[in-house]
Design an enzyme around this catalytic site. Structure first.
Site, mmCIF file in Angstrom:
data_model
loop_
_atom_site.group_PDB
_atom_site.id
_atom_site.type_symbol
_atom_site.label_atom_id
_atom_site.label_comp_id
_atom_site.label_asym_id
_atom_site.label_seq_id
_atom_site.Cartn_x
_atom_site.Cartn_y
_atom_site.Cartn_z
ATOM 1 N N CYS A 161 39.962 -68.597 -120.955
ATOM 2 C CA CYS A 161 41.412 -68.785 -120.833
ATOM 3 C C CYS A 161 42.021 -69.571 -121.976
ATOM 4 O O CYS A 161 43.232 -69.674 -122.080
ATOM 5 C CB CYS A 161 41.752 -69.441 -119.500
ATOM 6 S SG CYS A 161 40.928 -70.974 -119.236
ATOM 7 N N HIS B 156 40.978 -67.026 -110.832
ATOM 8 C CA HIS B 156 41.274 -65.748 -111.496
ATOM 9 C C HIS B 156 40.045 -64.844 -111.463
ATOM 10 O O HIS B 156 38.917 -65.328 -111.329
ATOM 11 C CB HIS B 156 41.620 -65.994 -112.974
ATOM 12 C CG HIS B 156 42.954 -66.623 -113.198
ATOM 13 N ND1 HIS B 156 43.116 -67.784 -113.901
ATOM 14 C CD2 HIS B 156 44.198 -66.229 -112.833
ATOM 15 C CE1 HIS B 156 44.413 -68.091 -113.952
ATOM 16 N NE2 HIS B 156 45.082 -67.162 -113.315
HETATM 17 N N1 LIG Z 1 42.505 -67.843 -117.088
HETATM 18 C C1 LIG Z 1 42.195 -69.003 -116.551
HETATM 19 O O1 LIG Z 1 41.140 -69.179 -115.982
HETATM 20 N N2 LIG Z 1 43.131 -69.977 -116.597
HETATM 21 C C2 LIG Z 1 42.958 -71.263 -116.085
HETATM 22 C C3 LIG Z 1 44.252 -71.842 -115.640
HETATM 23 C C4 LIG Z 1 44.098 -73.198 -115.047
HETATM 24 C C5 LIG Z 1 45.403 -73.848 -114.641
HETATM 25 N N3 LIG Z 1 45.145 -75.184 -114.203
HETATM 26 C C6 LIG Z 1 46.099 -73.093 -113.540
HETATM 27 O O2 LIG Z 1 45.861 -73.398 -112.370
HETATM 28 O O3 LIG Z 1 46.859 -72.187 -113.816
#
Ligand SMILES: NC(=O)NCCC[C@H](N)C(=O)O
Length: 264
Positions: A254, A168
Site C-alpha cells: 500500500c 483489504h
Molecule cells: N492498501 C492498504 O493495505 N492500505 C492500508 C491502509 C491503512 C489505513 N490505516 C486505513 O485504515 O485506511
C-alpha cells in the site's frame, strides 16, 4: 510500447503526514506510532524501490490526511487508464486529488469510481489480465461493478472476491511473479477462488509482496519463514522494516503505486 516506458519503471509514493499516528485502525488494536521511525522506514522503502531500478515519483504530501502515505488506496492503474478510487473511509477521500494531479501530468486517462460506489486500491489485485476485487470491506458491490465497467473494455477479466477478515484484499493475498497467489490462510476468506494457484504462507506479512521486476520481490522484514520459502522457489527477496505502518494496518503493497507501462 515506447523504449522509455520499458526502461524507466516508476512508482508513486507519498511522504507520511505529520498526523500519521492518527491513522485509522479497524481490525487491530491501536498502538503508538513513532513518527520519526516511520519517516526513516518510508525512506528505506523508497530506497529499496530505487535500488531495484524504479524511479520514485512523489505525490504532493497531504499533511492533513493521516493515512495519505498509503497511496495505493487512491487509484487503480491499468495500462494507460487510472481509475481514481472513492475510498470506503470518508476521511480518506481528500487524498485522491493529489494522486489524480500527478497521474494527469504523466499522461494517464483519468476515470473515477463515483458515489455511492466505494473502492480502495488495496482491494484490487492484478496479475496478467485478471483483476480480483475484494468486496465486503472498504469496497462495495457498486464500486466493484464500476471498476469492471472501466476495465473490461480494456480486456481485463474482473472477478469479485468476498473479503472481510482483513482491511483489504491485498492484506490477505498478493501474487508472485509466476501468478501464484500467496495468502496466510486464517485471513483468506475463500482460497478456493485461486484453486491450484493458491500457496499458503506461514506469516501474515508473508502474504504481502511487491513485484520489483523479474524474479525480485519486496516484502516486510517480519515474515522470515515466508521469505525463506520464496527464496527456495528461486525468488530474490528484498526485506524492509515497516513496523510503524503495520501498526496502522499498512503493508508493503500500500506504500506505492507501480506504473509499469507509463503512457506519453
Ligand atoms: N492498501 C492498504 O493495505 N492500505 C492500508 C491502509 C491503512 C489505513 N490505516 C486505513 O485504515 O485506511
Amino acid at each position: 510500447m515506447e523504449d522509455r516506458e520499458m526502461t524507466i519503471p516508476r512508482a508513486l509514493v507519498r511522504r507520511p503526514s505529520p498526523r500519521l499516528p492518527e491513522g485509522l485502525v479497524t481490525h487491530i488494536d491501536r498502538s503508538p506510532v513513532d513518527l520519526d521511525l516511520a519517516v526513516r522506514q518510508w525512506e528505506g522503502y523508497a530506497a529499496a524501490l530505487q535500488d531495484a531500478g524504479w524511479t520514485t515519483v512523489e505525490v504532493e504530501p497531504a499533511e492533513d490526511c493521516p493515512d495519505s502515505v498509503f497511496v495505493e488506496d487512491t487509484v487503480v492503474v491499468y495500462g494507460s487508464v487510472a481509475v481514481l478510487a472513492n475510498p470506503g473511509a470518508p476521511e480518506r477521500r481528500p487524498e485522491v486529488a493529489g494522486t489524480a494531479e500527478v497521474l494527469e501530468e504523466h499522461g494517464y486517462t483519468l476515470v473515477e469510481i463515483e458515489a455511492p460506489g466505494t473502492l480502495d486500491g488495496g482491494d484490487v489485485l492484478k496479475h496478467g489480465g485478471t483483476v480480483w476485487v475484494g468486496v465486503g470491506g472498504r469496497t462495495d458491490v457498486e464500486g466493484a461493478s464500476q471498476l469492471r465497467a472501466h476495465l473490461e473494455p480494456l480486456g481485463a477479466d474482473v472477478r469479485t472476491v468476498p473479503q472481510t477478515r482483513v482491511l483489504h484484499l491485498k492484506s490477505a493475498v498478493t501474487a508472485l511473479p509466476d501468478g501464484t497467489v500467496v495468502g496466510h490462510e486464517p485471513l483468506v476468506q475463500d482460497p478456493s477462488v485461486w484453486g491450484e494457484r493458491f500457496l499458503a504462507v506461514p506469516e501474515e506479512s508473508g502474504a504481502h509482496v511487491v513485484l520489483l521486476g523479474g524474479d525480485r520481490v519486496l516484502m516486510a522484514a517480519d515474515a522470515p519463514r515466508s521469505a525463506r520459502r520464496f527464496r527456495e522457489r528461486g525468488l530474490e527477496v528484498v526485506e524492509v522494516d515497516i513496523s510503524e505502518f503495520e501498526k496502522l494496518e499498512g503493508c508493503v503493497t500500500c506504500l506505492s503505486v507501480r506504473l509499469r507501462s507509463l503512457p506519453g
